[in-house]
Design an enzyme around this catalytic site. Sequence first.
Site, PDB file in Angstrom:
ATOM      1  N   GLU A   1       0.566  -1.694   0.365  1.00 50.95           N
ATOM      2  CA  GLU A   1       0.195  -0.496   0.183  1.00 50.95           C
ATOM      3  C   GLU A   1       1.022   1.461  -0.687  1.00 50.95           C
ATOM      4  O   GLU A   1       0.651   2.096  -0.769  1.00 50.95           O
ATOM      5  CB  GLU A   1      -0.893   0.152   1.010  1.00 50.95           C
TER       6      GLU A   1
ATOM      7  N   HIS B   1     -10.442  -4.490  10.782  1.00 51.21           N
ATOM      8  CA  HIS B   1     -10.945  -4.812   9.729  1.00 51.21           C
ATOM      9  C   HIS B   1     -12.971  -3.977   9.855  1.00 51.21           C
ATOM     10  O   HIS B   1     -13.425  -3.830   8.420  1.00 51.21           O
ATOM     11  CB  HIS B   1     -11.929  -6.012   8.585  1.00 51.21           C
TER      12      HIS B   1
END
Lengths: 326, 367
Positions: free
Chosen positions: A60, A129
């Site tokens: 990322e 998450h």
Amino acid sequence: MASLSFREALNQALAEEMERDANVFLMGEEVARYNGAYKVSAGLLDKFGSARVVDAPISELGFAGLGVGAAMVGLRPVIEMMTWNFAILAMDQIVNNAAKIRHMSGGQLRCPIVVRGPNGAGGRLSSQHSQALEAHYVHIPGLKVVAPSTPADAKGLLKSAIRDDNPVMMFEGELLYGTTGEVPDGEHLVPIGSADIKRPGSDVTLITWSRMLSAVVLPAAEALANEGIDAEVVDLRTLKPLDEATVLASVHKTHRAVIIEEGWPWASVGASVSDLISREAFDSLDAPVARVNGLDINMAYAANLERATLPSVERVVAAAKEVLYR
Amino acid sequence: MAPSSDVLWDMHSKMLLLRRFEEKAGQAYGIKKIQGFCHLYIGQEAVAVGANAALKRNDYMLTGYRDHGHALVRGGDPGMLMAELFGRSTGYSKGKGGSMHMIDVEHHFYGGYGIVGGQIPLAAGMAFASKYRSEDRVTMCFFGDAAANQGAFHETLNMAAKWKLPVIYVVENNRYGMGTDIARVSAEPEMHKRAAAFRMRGETVDGMDVLKVYDAVIDAAEWCRAGKGPVLLEAHTYRFRGHSMSDAATYRTKDEVEGEKRNDPILKLRAHLVKEKLFSEAKLDAEDERVKKVCEDAIAFADGSPEPSLDELFTDMEVRPGDLDVRPRERVLGATDVTWPKYPSGQELKVTWDLEPREPAPKKGAA
């Protein structure tokens, strides 16, 4: 008008903008051959080829920075983060480069990048998450932040974001992708920086954005209507720059405000909106501004604990009644 | 291929310019004309100068915060660079960037970054853009030995190598990451060997020898331009001053520093030029005097410039529709010869590069 799902609306926005401007490219994990982890980019690889729809490695920080560099020399990257939870790894490139390059260069450079992906709870995914992280980015000067709640807004805002020459962070609701709504035909753009009254009303202003709109706030407005309370629902759509005029006009009209957000309460977007209302509309308020937030705890996996953590219709109705002293 | 005498003269002049500029900057820092962080390039001149001489004007260049030398070598105006160091409105970034953020887009110098290694992915993005538009262009990105321990280094080299991006990564290995000997914190301190993890070309070069750097970059750039992929070039060099102006540098012995100064890249080139009878000592001395005058003028220009107006607090934060990019030499010096990057519009651009074949790999067991 057509009835589209949130993901179809985003897909159309991407396809249209990539067709219109060959400088636009999409990069992220699983966006090409897998057709997108949430299928937002379905079919785009076949249409545009692998230079314009790029499967990135799980890096990322690396691919966000690559996007920033490409944007600095005239490309228009759309960087997909599989979720904003993972984008935390990329924060250095977003905060220290994308948000600052124009200023550091004294106006020589611009960074027309879009970073987009799902945000918030995804359904029993536990704490790492399930985070709603828009507050982190709203805090940083030099970034724009949008959070559409309907397919029409999703399409219109993504198109506007891609055409905007500033770095735009787009927060999609992870559980919104399957929801449907009417999307106007033809070229449909929603301007960045404009809130929308999703339900006009007169008794209390309910301010929200993203998934909370359809999941909790509009149903709460209907429940309130059954009790004779007419709620006005303001969908912020853009979190930064905030459409202060629309928010304040609504509060001047109804004299009561409740802010509903999925994220944690401390130093959140809602905290700043509440501050804005208290300062700028104090004389119009008949009650303090109320807030409904995700509880200030880590999200658990168990279904009942998750339900209890997130805002609910009951909590919104209770907050509205609280400011109405009912 | 040996560089021409013109190129040799230019490399010598440029190294002198970098050296005298940095010496002046150090002095200015001492009397608080420059404040904050100031990382001098003294001793490392051969790397930026040799590399730049081997590149084309429109190749892209980026580096970290030890960036004054790179900004100068690309052709940045010394007065405006000094003004930026002084935090004046006539600086390249209007005084908003300072020492660590020298940026000169006109000369394809893209900065100037304060976060160690932050420029590494940016360079890959710029190389990606070059390849996307099928340009004949190489991106060169400098960073220090210690930056090669950042995650961004590993993530980026993987992508650059996999996608064969036209980028040359130059590790300016001066053996220290601030106050720490690189070998103390690196399992593999020979940075060029790290390229092998990505099946990428990794080379070393004596960074105190401008001619060797020149040759190494000519070779690496040719490799990149031929589409063969990125190159990691480790240049062994040394900084004669501390990490920054605030560094007492107690982690290096005086003997070590004095020993390395005998390797001064400028003296080395000068000796070569004289020995080969290319230029007389007198001519070289005269150039040093000329360069010193340029740097004195730069100081005068900077010191005579105003601080930015408070109106500038809120500018350069948001691009509004129709806003143009600022062209520093036009803004500050009224220059009318400024060329600015021009990119093809989205309608004109034809993207012919495919990273991978369009048909997905056949599934195992398919007919």
